[in-house]
Structures are given as C-alpha cells and as structure tokens.
Design a protein around this motif. Sequence first.
Motif, PDB file in Angstrom:
ATOM      1  N   SER A  61       0.580  -1.055   0.074  1.00 38.48           N
ATOM      2  CA  SER A  61      -0.250  -0.081   0.345  1.00 38.48           C
ATOM      3  C   SER A  61       0.808   1.105   0.770  1.00 38.48           C
ATOM      4  O   SER A  61       1.658   1.182   0.827  1.00 38.48           O
ATOM      5  CB  SER A  61      -1.022  -0.090   1.446  1.00 38.48           C
ATOM      6  N   ILE A  62       0.599   2.183  -0.742  1.00 39.86           N
ATOM      7  CA  ILE A  62       1.366   3.488  -0.900  1.00 39.86           C
ATOM      8  C   ILE A  62       0.121   4.597  -0.451  1.00 39.86           C
ATOM      9  O   ILE A  62      -0.426   4.365  -1.303  1.00 39.86           O
ATOM     10  CB  ILE A  62       2.224   3.544  -1.924  1.00 39.86           C
ATOM     11  N   ASP A  63       0.786   5.736  -0.678  1.00 45.03           N
ATOM     12  CA  ASP A  63       0.024   6.804  -1.009  1.00 45.03           C
ATOM     13  C   ASP A  63       0.379   7.412  -2.407  1.00 45.03           C
ATOM     14  O   ASP A  63       1.819   8.122  -1.965  1.00 45.03           O
ATOM     15  CB  ASP A  63       0.869   7.875   0.288  1.00 45.03           C
ATOM     16  N   PHE A  64      -0.145   7.387  -3.018  1.00 44.69           N
ATOM     17  CA  PHE A  64       0.083   7.705  -4.476  1.00 44.69           C
ATOM     18  C   PHE A  64       0.579   8.935  -4.751  1.00 44.69           C
ATOM     19  O   PHE A  64       1.495   8.856  -5.876  1.00 44.69           O
ATOM     20  CB  PHE A  64      -0.983   7.140  -5.087  1.00 44.69           C
ATOM     21  N   PRO A  65       0.196   9.728  -3.855  1.00 43.26           N
ATOM     22  CA  PRO A  65       0.320  11.639  -4.758  1.00 43.26           C
ATOM     23  C   PRO A  65       1.994  11.653  -3.891  1.00 43.26           C
ATOM     24  O   PRO A  65       2.193  11.875  -4.539  1.00 43.26           O
ATOM     25  CB  PRO A  65      -0.285  11.875  -3.849  1.00 43.26           C
ATOM     26  N   THR A  66       2.168  11.301  -2.807  1.00 40.25           N
ATOM     27  CA  THR A  66       3.288  11.036  -2.192  1.00 40.25           C
ATOM     28  C   THR A  66       4.721  10.201  -2.813  1.00 40.25           C
ATOM     29  O   THR A  66       5.717  10.772  -3.378  1.00 40.25           O
ATOM     30  CB  THR A  66       3.622  10.435  -1.066  1.00 40.25           C
ATOM     31  N   TRP A  67       3.792   9.534  -3.349  1.00 39.87           N
ATOM     32  CA  TRP A  67       4.829   8.365  -3.658  1.00 39.87           C
ATOM     33  C   TRP A  67       5.093   8.603  -5.137  1.00 39.87           C
ATOM     34  O   TRP A  67       6.352   9.170  -5.877  1.00 39.87           O
ATOM     35  CB  TRP A  67       4.375   7.368  -3.880  1.00 39.87           C
ATOM     36  N   PRO A 112       8.303  12.416  -6.346  1.00 42.61           N
ATOM     37  CA  PRO A 112       9.951  12.521  -6.392  1.00 42.61           C
ATOM     38  C   PRO A 112       9.846  11.941  -7.843  1.00 42.61           C
ATOM     39  O   PRO A 112      10.731  12.116  -8.669  1.00 42.61           O
ATOM     40  CB  PRO A 112      10.541  11.699  -5.060  1.00 42.61           C
ATOM     41  N   ILE A 113       9.160  10.771  -8.594  1.00 42.84           N
ATOM     42  CA  ILE A 113       9.638  10.098  -9.939  1.00 42.84           C
ATOM     43  C   ILE A 113       9.663  11.301 -10.889  1.00 42.84           C
ATOM     44  O   ILE A 113      10.619  11.132 -11.662  1.00 42.84           O
ATOM     45  CB  ILE A 113       8.644   9.258 -10.348  1.00 42.84           C
ATOM     46  N   VAL A 114       7.971  11.943 -10.405  1.00 42.95           N
ATOM     47  CA  VAL A 114       8.487  12.897 -11.482  1.00 42.95           C
ATOM     48  C   VAL A 114       9.102  14.051 -11.665  1.00 42.95           C
ATOM     49  O   VAL A 114       9.760  14.661 -12.701  1.00 42.95           O
ATOM     50  CB  VAL A 114       6.722  13.408 -11.705  1.00 42.95           C
ATOM     51  N   GLU A 115       9.677  13.985 -10.224  1.00 39.65           N
ATOM     52  CA  GLU A 115      10.703  15.978 -10.361  1.00 39.65           C
ATOM     53  C   GLU A 115      12.082  15.615 -10.605  1.00 39.65           C
ATOM     54  O   GLU A 115      12.438  16.084 -10.875  1.00 39.65           O
ATOM     55  CB  GLU A 115      10.893  15.760  -8.841  1.00 39.65           C
ATOM     56  N   SER A 116      12.316  13.874 -10.586  1.00 42.05           N
ATOM     57  CA  SER A 116      13.236  12.846 -11.150  1.00 42.05           C
ATOM     58  C   SER A 116      13.843  14.079 -12.836  1.00 42.05           C
ATOM     59  O   SER A 116      15.255  13.894 -13.431  1.00 42.05           O
ATOM     60  CB  SER A 116      13.700  11.838 -10.678  1.00 42.05           C
ATOM     61  N   PHE A 117      12.237  14.366 -13.816  1.00 43.97           N
ATOM     62  CA  PHE A 117      12.890  14.327 -14.884  1.00 43.97           C
ATOM     63  C   PHE A 117      13.213  15.588 -15.080  1.00 43.97           C
ATOM     64  O   PHE A 117      13.346  15.976 -15.847  1.00 43.97           O
ATOM     65  CB  PHE A 117      11.445  13.887 -15.458  1.00 43.97           C
ATOM     66  N   ARG A 118      13.253  16.449 -14.169  1.00 43.89           N
ATOM     67  CA  ARG A 118      12.656  18.245 -14.066  1.00 43.89           C
ATOM     68  C   ARG A 118      14.228  18.674 -14.783  1.00 43.89           C
ATOM     69  O   ARG A 118      14.183  19.066 -15.716  1.00 43.89           O
ATOM     70  CB  ARG A 118      12.864  18.929 -13.059  1.00 43.89           C
ATOM     71  N   ASP A 119      15.596  18.206 -14.555  1.00 45.84           N
ATOM     72  CA  ASP A 119      16.885  18.472 -15.061  1.00 45.84           C
ATOM     73  C   ASP A 119      16.343  18.400 -16.269  1.00 45.84           C
ATOM     74  O   ASP A 119      16.678  18.749 -17.370  1.00 45.84           O
ATOM     75  CB  ASP A 119      17.787  17.670 -14.373  1.00 45.84           C
ATOM     76  N   VAL A 120      16.283  17.475 -17.370  1.00 44.80           N
ATOM     77  CA  VAL A 120      15.850  16.217 -18.407  1.00 44.80           C
ATOM     78  C   VAL A 120      15.452  17.328 -19.010  1.00 44.80           C
ATOM     79  O   VAL A 120      15.730  17.896 -20.802  1.00 44.80           O
ATOM     80  CB  VAL A 120      15.746  15.325 -18.879  1.00 44.80           C
ATOM     81  N   THR A 121      14.413  17.799 -19.285  1.00 45.42           N
ATOM     82  CA  THR A 121      13.287  19.168 -19.077  1.00 45.42           C
ATOM     83  C   THR A 121      13.477  20.621 -19.277  1.00 45.42           C
ATOM     84  O   THR A 121      13.326  20.977 -20.231  1.00 45.42           O
ATOM     85  CB  THR A 121      12.055  19.235 -18.449  1.00 45.42           C
ATOM     86  N   ASN A 122      14.573  20.631 -19.294  1.00 43.97           N
ATOM     87  CA  ASN A 122      14.575  21.941 -18.402  1.00 43.97           C
ATOM     88  C   ASN A 122      15.736  22.329 -19.145  1.00 43.97           C
ATOM     89  O   ASN A 122      16.021  23.223 -20.445  1.00 43.97           O
ATOM     90  CB  ASN A 122      15.122  22.429 -16.693  1.00 43.97           C
ATOM     91  N   CYS A 123      16.832  21.143 -19.571  1.00 37.75           N
ATOM     92  CA  CYS A 123      17.747  20.988 -20.986  1.00 37.75           C
ATOM     93  C   CYS A 123      17.139  20.900 -21.776  1.00 37.75           C
ATOM     94  O   CYS A 123      18.246  21.658 -22.955  1.00 37.75           O
ATOM     95  CB  CYS A 123      18.388  20.095 -20.232  1.00 37.75           C
ATOM     96  N   GLN A 124      16.621  20.406 -22.165  1.00 34.37           N
ATOM     97  CA  GLN A 124      15.653  20.315 -23.468  1.00 34.37           C
ATOM     98  C   GLN A 124      14.546  21.303 -23.593  1.00 34.37           C
ATOM     99  O   GLN A 124      13.978  21.845 -24.718  1.00 34.37           O
ATOM    100  CB  GLN A 124      15.280  19.664 -24.101  1.00 34.37           C
TER     101      GLN A 124
END
Length: 465
Positions: free
Chosen positions: A314-320, A323-335
């Motif tokens: 069981s996971i708290d879906f919004p909290t979980w 961070p997975i989505v935020e890990s792509f923030r640097d890639v999208t900023n560079c592009q």
Amino acid sequence: MNLNRFKSIPKWTQLPSSPIFCLEASPVDCIDSSVVQLQQQMEYLKIQLELERQEYSRKIQQIQKFQGLLQYITEQIRDSLDDQQILTIVTQELVNLLSLNRCQIELYNLSLTAATITYEYSSSLPQFQGLTTIIADFPQIYQSLLQKKIWQSVEIIPGHYSNLQFMNQLACPIFDHQSIFGNIWLIQHKEAKFGELEISFLQQIANQCAIAIRQSQLSTKTKSQVKEIAKQEHHHHQFIKHLSQELCTPITNINLAAQTLEILIKPGKILDPEIASHLLQILYHECGRENKLLNDLLNFTYLKTHTEPTNLISIDFPTWLFPIVESFRDVTNCQQQHLYLDISTEIPPLFTDITNLEKIITLLLNQACQCTPPGQSITLTADLKADTVELKVSISGMEIPDHELSQIFQPFYHIPKHSSWQAQNTGLELVLVKTMVQHLNGFIDVHSSNSSITFTIQFPLFSAS
C-alpha cells in the motif's frame, strides 16, 4: 362411415335412411327393388372409393412436393455456407408450395428478449421485414416457441398484424441441441388450421434452417480464427525480423569500431587520442544499447509468462509519485521543455506493485522527453475516477496519424523524436508499458489530436485490507 364429407354425391346414389320392406308387392317386384338398392349401393361405394383415391393421390403428390423441396434445401445447404441465401429461398419456396399469403423467418437476439423479422416473402404488401417484436409483449406465444413447441392460431396476434383479420398462423421454432435461433411463420388467409402433414414438413424445414444457420456461424468463426492466426503469425514474423535487426545493429557497430581501433593500434601507427576516445564511446554506447535491448526482451518475456503481480504494498500515491516525476525536471529544463504535474489529493492509498508501476511511469516520461519538441509541454495528471486511479501523460507539439495509433503498442514502433536527448530507445518500451499495465489489471489507451498525444492509464483501486 362419415357421409357428410361426400355432400356432392347425387341423392339417388346415397343409401336410403331406412330399409325398404316388400309387404304388399309381388316376389318379382321385391327382387327388382333389391337389385335397384344394390345398384345404388354399388354406385355409392364407387364414388366413395374414387373420392378416397383422389384424396390419397393428393396427399401422395403433396408429400412428393414436400420431399422435393426438402431435398432442394438440403442440396443448397450442402453447396453453400451462405445462410442468408438459404433462408431467403426457404421463405419463397414455402409460399409457392403451400399457397401462403406470407412466410417470415424471425431471429432472436443473443439475450432472447426480442425477435426481428429478417427474411420475408409475401404475395402482397405490406412487408414487415425488419420489424422487431419484444418477447415480453407476447408471453403466451413465445413461451411455447422458446420451449421449442409449435404454436398455431386462427386469430390475429394483437398488435402484430393489425391490418389483417381471421388468418391462420403457424409458427415453428428453429433450434438445435445448443441453442434456439428463431421461428418460421406461415400465414394464410384461411380459418382452417394447418394439418399434421404440413406441420411435420415445416418441422423438417426448420431443422434444415437450423443446420444452415449453425453451419454459417461455424464457418464465420473458423474464418475469423484463421484470420486471427494469420495476423498473429504476421506479427510474430515481424517481431523476429525487427528483433534480428535491432540485435544486429549494435553488434555491427561494435565490430566496425573494434576493427578500426585494431588498425589504429598496430605497430608503427600513430594513435590519435580523439579518434580512440570516439571509438571507445561507440563501443560503450552500443554495448549499453545491446544490454538494454536484451534486458527489455527478458522483461517482456517474463511478464508474458508470469501473470500474477508480486510485492503488492500500500502506498500514498500522490506522495510516492511526486519525486519520480521531479527526477525528470533537469532533463526537461535542458531541452527547454515544460513539465507539469497535477495530482488529486482525493486519491486514497493504492495497493499495487510499486516496481512495475515505477517502470511504467519512468518509461512513459522517457518517451515524452524524447518526443516533445523544445518549447512544448509534458503534463502528468492523476485523478480518482469512480473505483479507479486515472493517470494521464500528455505531450504537446506533435501528433500521431490515426492509422499509426493501432501500431503504437506493437514491438519496435518508434515515436518520432523531437529532442536532442540521446536516450537509448529499443522500441520495446511502449510494449513493456502495456504489458506491465495489464499485469496490474489496468487499462491503457492512446489518443492523438490537435497536435498532442495523450496516454491514459486506469488502475483498479485495491483495498489495503
């Protein structure tokens, strides 16, 4: 012996109602009178015998006609798998043979709640082909027919043939040992009911109709199965073909780089550090590409052979998810891409396999980063829909043609790239996504319009208990 049926016989030929006694006449007169009586009786018996012979001949001719039609229909079934053609012939031939006003064949729907007149032949208008009858509206009629029993009446069915009166109707069910298909209706403008001979003949015709319908259904099913097998074989061959190409390409590049490097390091050759470094990068890149392809292929095979998800927690879906989505923030900023996240706070704890779920989201975001042009956006939304969690990944600035949407989850389909991000893409990513979604009892779909692509995933909301 019933004499009423011989009303056309002249009175002088009929037997006297009471015996004649010769009381006052002479013996000769009595003998003459007896002779006359015997002659009258002989004439009567001759006429009676002739009428019975004619009736017998009529029945024999009728039976021969019935057998001829039955043989004709049997030959049609033997030579054709087209039940529409056969049932059309049946309605026409029955009208002509039995001098009917109308013959109809109605077929039930799958739930046996309605019957539609699919085939009809009539000597006069109006036509009722296409008319649908609700079974519940006529329970007395269809209760017998659904029990595979003959139904006959000399009265009109209320509301069914409102413009006709005093007609004889005979309905015979069409069925086999597996199911009931419909009914044959004979309609005649006479008050006299159909006889046993006509009913027996109609039942035989109905049996042949059932054979024709079942035979056509089996033929259609077989053709569909053959088509599906051919389609699967085609996909299998295409998969092997593309897999061979994908496996050979890195090996070919590795081989060429190794041969070039071998030439450069021969004695007497001056080794250029930049060229050597470039060749080593090719070797590392192609080795990684080959390794990823093999891992994706192994994961795909594993998921196909293991249907039950593992490690359900069981996971708290919004909290979980954040961070997975935020890990792509640097890639999208560079592009120069815009990454948006919209998660509903109403989503309750989700009971799922987080390993597969993380792979699904990561693979989709990888695809989004590779496909989204600079200046466009990647939007991930998560919301609660009834008893499911709905996850959407939307890409703006590009569109997939309608004829390619059905291929997007096929192995080795590549969405066109619009970014400079050199991520390794084997063409199995979206296949893995769909397989893992199904592995979690979920559903995935893709829609493309107005220069955007949207992947929609729905997961069942499991209870942690």
